[in-house]
Write a protein that holds these residues in place. Sequence first.
Motif, PDB file in Angstrom:
ATOM      1  N   PRO A 170       1.183  -1.399   0.476  1.00  0.00           N
ATOM      2  CA  PRO A 170      -0.194   0.069   0.029  1.00  0.00           C
ATOM      3  C   PRO A 170       0.724   1.163   0.078  1.00  0.00           C
ATOM      4  CG  PRO A 170       0.199  -0.875   2.421  1.00  0.00           C
ATOM      5  CD  PRO A 170       0.673  -2.021   1.577  1.00  0.00           C
ATOM      6  N   ASP A 171       0.276   2.386  -0.263  1.00  0.00           N
ATOM      7  CA  ASP A 171       0.429   3.741  -0.092  1.00  0.00           C
ATOM      8  C   ASP A 171       2.000   3.859   1.678  1.00  0.00           C
ATOM      9  OD1 ASP A 171       0.230   3.799  -3.023  1.00  0.00           O
ATOM     10  OD2 ASP A 171      -1.287   5.508  -1.903  1.00  0.00           O
ATOM     11  N   GLU A 172       1.340   3.836   1.520  1.00  0.00           N
ATOM     12  CA  GLU A 172       2.194   3.974   3.634  1.00  0.00           C
ATOM     13  C   GLU A 172       3.259   3.521   3.671  1.00  0.00           C
ATOM     14  OE1 GLU A 172      -1.470   0.848   4.244  1.00  0.00           O
ATOM     15  OE2 GLU A 172      -1.209   2.734   3.566  1.00  0.00           O
ATOM     16  N   LEU A 173       3.503   1.975   2.780  1.00  0.00           N
ATOM     17  CA  LEU A 173       4.750   0.905   3.388  1.00  0.00           C
ATOM     18  C   LEU A 173       5.348   0.891   2.136  1.00  0.00           C
ATOM     19  CD1 LEU A 173       3.067  -2.113   5.184  1.00  0.00           C
ATOM     20  CD2 LEU A 173       3.879  -0.043   5.818  1.00  0.00           C
ATOM     21  N   LEU A 174       4.988   2.434   1.540  1.00  0.00           N
ATOM     22  CA  LEU A 174       5.600   1.520  -0.181  1.00  0.00           C
ATOM     23  C   LEU A 174       6.444   1.729  -0.296  1.00  0.00           C
ATOM     24  CD1 LEU A 174       5.567   0.778  -3.597  1.00  0.00           C
ATOM     25  CD2 LEU A 174       4.536   3.266  -3.889  1.00  0.00           C
ATOM     26  N   MET A 175       7.338   3.146   1.154  1.00  0.00           N
ATOM     27  CA  MET A 175       8.496   3.271   1.079  1.00  0.00           C
ATOM     28  C   MET A 175       9.668   2.158   1.570  1.00  0.00           C
ATOM     29  SD  MET A 175       8.390   5.270   4.572  1.00  0.00           S
ATOM     30  CE  MET A 175       7.182   6.261   4.226  1.00  0.00           C
ATOM     31  N   TYR A 176       9.854   1.198   1.554  1.00  0.00           N
ATOM     32  CA  TYR A 176       9.836   0.209   2.411  1.00  0.00           C
ATOM     33  C   TYR A 176       9.709  -0.902   0.874  1.00  0.00           C
ATOM     34  CZ  TYR A 176       8.711   2.351   6.821  1.00  0.00           C
ATOM     35  OH  TYR A 176       8.912   3.609   7.810  1.00  0.00           O
ATOM     36  N   SER A 177       9.714  -0.708   0.081  1.00  0.00           N
ATOM     37  CA  SER A 177       9.259  -1.826  -0.746  1.00  0.00           C
ATOM     38  C   SER A 177      10.978  -2.580  -1.497  1.00  0.00           C
ATOM     39  CB  SER A 177       8.681  -1.874  -1.836  1.00  0.00           C
ATOM     40  OG  SER A 177       8.878  -0.384  -2.723  1.00  0.00           O
ATOM     41  N   VAL A 178      11.512  -1.144  -1.802  1.00  0.00           N
ATOM     42  CA  VAL A 178      12.997  -1.806  -2.228  1.00  0.00           C
ATOM     43  C   VAL A 178      13.727  -2.655  -1.291  1.00  0.00           C
ATOM     44  CG1 VAL A 178      14.494  -0.688  -3.290  1.00  0.00           C
ATOM     45  CG2 VAL A 178      12.618   0.327  -3.874  1.00  0.00           C
ATOM     46  N   ALA A 179      13.551  -1.901  -0.309  1.00  0.00           N
ATOM     47  CA  ALA A 179      14.574  -2.836   1.205  1.00  0.00           C
ATOM     48  C   ALA A 179      14.254  -4.307   0.940  1.00  0.00           C
ATOM     49  CB  ALA A 179      14.789  -2.063   1.747  1.00  0.00           C
ATOM     50  N   VAL A 180      12.803  -4.685   1.520  1.00  0.00           N
ATOM     51  CA  VAL A 180      11.485  -5.280   1.272  1.00  0.00           C
ATOM     52  C   VAL A 180      12.101  -6.816   0.787  1.00  0.00           C
ATOM     53  CG1 VAL A 180      10.049  -7.072   2.088  1.00  0.00           C
ATOM     54  CG2 VAL A 180      10.271  -5.101   2.910  1.00  0.00           C
ATOM     55  N   LEU A 236       3.252 -16.821  -7.873  1.00  0.00           N
ATOM     56  CA  LEU A 236       2.616 -15.987  -6.283  1.00  0.00           C
ATOM     57  C   LEU A 236       2.463 -14.727  -5.677  1.00  0.00           C
ATOM     58  CD1 LEU A 236       2.401 -17.050  -3.213  1.00  0.00           C
ATOM     59  CD2 LEU A 236       4.442 -16.621  -2.569  1.00  0.00           C
ATOM     60  N   ILE A 237       1.335 -14.214  -5.157  1.00  0.00           N
ATOM     61  CA  ILE A 237       1.162 -12.925  -4.678  1.00  0.00           C
ATOM     62  C   ILE A 237       1.869 -12.855  -3.294  1.00  0.00           C
ATOM     63  CG2 ILE A 237       0.036 -10.864  -4.897  1.00  0.00           C
ATOM     64  CD1 ILE A 237      -1.778 -11.629  -6.661  1.00  0.00           C
ATOM     65  N   VAL A 238       2.390 -11.781  -2.502  1.00  0.00           N
ATOM     66  CA  VAL A 238       2.778 -11.557  -0.795  1.00  0.00           C
ATOM     67  C   VAL A 238       1.846  -9.958  -1.279  1.00  0.00           C
ATOM     68  CG1 VAL A 238       4.421 -11.000   0.819  1.00  0.00           C
ATOM     69  CG2 VAL A 238       4.551 -12.936  -1.027  1.00  0.00           C
ATOM     70  N   HIS A 239       1.115 -10.001  -0.148  1.00  0.00           N
ATOM     71  CA  HIS A 239       0.093  -9.048  -0.356  1.00  0.00           C
ATOM     72  C   HIS A 239       0.470  -8.418   1.796  1.00  0.00           C
ATOM     73  CE1 HIS A 239      -3.229  -6.393   1.468  1.00  0.00           C
ATOM     74  NE2 HIS A 239      -3.786  -6.395  -0.180  1.00  0.00           N
ATOM     75  N   PHE A 240       0.727  -7.345   0.885  1.00  0.00           N
ATOM     76  CA  PHE A 240       1.611  -6.518   2.879  1.00  0.00           C
ATOM     77  C   PHE A 240       1.091  -5.674   2.987  1.00  0.00           C
ATOM     78  CE2 PHE A 240       5.500  -7.736   0.468  1.00  0.00           C
ATOM     79  CZ  PHE A 240       6.416  -8.537   1.931  1.00  0.00           C
ATOM     80  N   GLY A 241       0.396  -5.277   4.449  1.00  0.00           N
ATOM     81  CA  GLY A 241      -0.716  -4.389   4.655  1.00  0.00           C
ATOM     82  C   GLY A 241      -1.894  -4.519   5.243  1.00  0.00           C
ATOM     83  N   ASN A 242      -2.861  -4.036   5.491  1.00  0.00           N
ATOM     84  CA  ASN A 242      -4.160  -3.531   5.232  1.00  0.00           C
ATOM     85  C   ASN A 242      -4.894  -5.063   4.500  1.00  0.00           C
ATOM     86  OD1 ASN A 242      -6.858  -3.818   6.930  1.00  0.00           O
ATOM     87  ND2 ASN A 242      -7.400  -2.142   5.010  1.00  0.00           N
ATOM     88  N   SER A 243      -5.802  -5.528   5.136  1.00  0.00           N
ATOM     89  CA  SER A 243      -6.469  -6.266   3.820  1.00  0.00           C
ATOM     90  C   SER A 243      -7.703  -6.821   3.942  1.00  0.00           C
ATOM     91  CB  SER A 243      -5.593  -8.015   3.832  1.00  0.00           C
ATOM     92  OG  SER A 243      -5.964  -8.339   2.733  1.00  0.00           O
ATOM     93  N   CYS A 244      -8.392  -6.718   3.086  1.00  0.00           N
ATOM     94  CA  CYS A 244     -10.126  -7.167   3.503  1.00  0.00           C
ATOM     95  C   CYS A 244     -10.710  -7.935   3.099  1.00  0.00           C
ATOM     96  CB  CYS A 244     -10.682  -6.252   2.213  1.00  0.00           C
ATOM     97  SG  CYS A 244     -10.378  -7.394   0.850  1.00  0.00           S
ATOM     98  N   LEU A 245      -9.589  -9.830   4.053  1.00  0.00           N
ATOM     99  CA  LEU A 245      -9.527 -11.014   3.741  1.00  0.00           C
ATOM    100  C   LEU A 245     -10.636 -11.585   2.761  1.00  0.00           C
ATOM    101  CD1 LEU A 245     -10.168 -10.940   7.696  1.00  0.00           C
ATOM    102  CD2 LEU A 245      -7.216 -10.921   6.747  1.00  0.00           C
ATOM    103  N   SER A 246     -10.503 -11.227   2.030  1.00  0.00           N
ATOM    104  CA  SER A 246     -10.860 -11.654   0.793  1.00  0.00           C
ATOM    105  C   SER A 246      -9.611 -12.698   0.103  1.00  0.00           C
ATOM    106  CB  SER A 246     -11.344 -11.103  -0.726  1.00  0.00           C
ATOM    107  OG  SER A 246     -12.545  -9.820  -0.063  1.00  0.00           O
TER     108      SER A 246
END
Length: 487
Positions: free
Chosen positions: A59-69, A106-116
């Motif tokens: 999500p937008d609020e965690l995108l700044m850590y995407s490269v490091a992860v 495979l998709i790794v989904h980070f952050g808030n989720s609607c659990l769908s």
Amino acid sequence: MASSSVAFSADGSEAIARPVSLELNTVIDASNLESFFEIDRCTAVINEGAFNKVALQFPDELLMYSVAVSQILEKQTRAAMFILADTTFGSCCVDEVAAEHVDADLIVHFGNSCLSRTSRLPALYVFGKYSLNFEGLVTFTNELASSSTSNLYIIFDVRYQHYEDMLERSFNEMVHVHVVHVDPIFTSRQVALPLSHDAGKQASDKMAVVLRFGRHLPTLTTDAASGSRFLFIGEPSARVFLNHMLYFSKSSIGEGRAEAVAINRHLMKRYFLIQKAKDAATVGLVVGTLGSGDFRGMTNHLSIMLRACGKKDYTFLVGKVNPAKLANFDEVDIYCLVACPEHSMIDSSDFYRPVITPHELELACAPHREWSGSLDTDYQMIAASIEEDLQELALRTNDEDSPHFSLITNSYIDHSHRKQELVRQDNGEIVLSEPLSALAEYGGGYLKTRTYQGLDPRLGQTSVQAAVKGRFGVPIEYDKEPNSHGR
């Protein structure tokens, strides 16, 4: 309707300089990065599943850590990592469309989720280990539990779900305190397979108690919840908080303040929209998800129900919904948004036409279904009741068709002349007897009534001209027009 100035051409500086709103507690220290994003769990799943291409959705609020992860995971696995940023719909949904562009397995989904659950690709959910004042939570919960012996159900936002077991152990001796757990399929060290992999399988005892919104809520219905209390741990603006309040509207739900007045006002507004849907002659079915399981089946069932009730329907796929997009279709009286639980109910006060949920559309179309005062924003949970409605509509005779009395216009409205008959196939499925009979008059019939019908092609009336060289450049500044310096 809200109005705003729109720039049709720009140099892109505004988009580059646009700030991104960050939520609280999203600043992560480098030493806690691997713990927050559960790197060990991600690495184990990717290596054990032998995945080659992995899409990392942030999500937008965690995108700044995407490269490091991404760099950490690439070092610890042999898989290629692809970062997904701008999602097709909401960031809470798994973006299978973007992942398929890179052929991810495979998709790794980070952050808030609607659990769908997904519909095609396996997914791993990492909510992030956000911190909270646990001692203060225990003290507040103990005060609530001690004040009454009625059942107290504690629901965590997914960002704080890692505190569920700790809180449950703190109140083991209080039998009326129940911690609602997120379904383990979203938190285990195994990937969550698409819903299609569950076809034909018997539901386990654990799955039988998953009631709503991807959470285990055993032995509890809307009627049984009357008199119970709910404590929500999370932000008051969280959509899952509103979803639970609307579904368990007869209960006492709190997160430190009273919400009864606000939720009652909201329910009154939704009841008004149900009446608008009963009066509507043309309904637009807006597909707001391509990742949630069986969205095609729900859209198809709603379309069949609408035509059986004599209403015209259109299906739209517009990506992220906004007032400007839906204002292009003047012939539509009301829209129904088929989306995940956290995006299916939107405030459409700024929209040209109102937007409702599949459950509200069902209440408007089902002949003998009465509203109990609660709303379900999870369309997958009302699939069975919609199939029952179609069975009932298939048995209805012409003598039972009667005009509908509108509570809004104070007059009778009759759509019976456009009703299509339903038939039951050998496999028990309900379908339209003549599915293509009314399609020709839908769009074309309304288009003829418009004053402006688009550009006139004038086929055969325009002489052929030799091609000439046009202007060169970009729309903001072509080569044969003065620029900002007057040249």
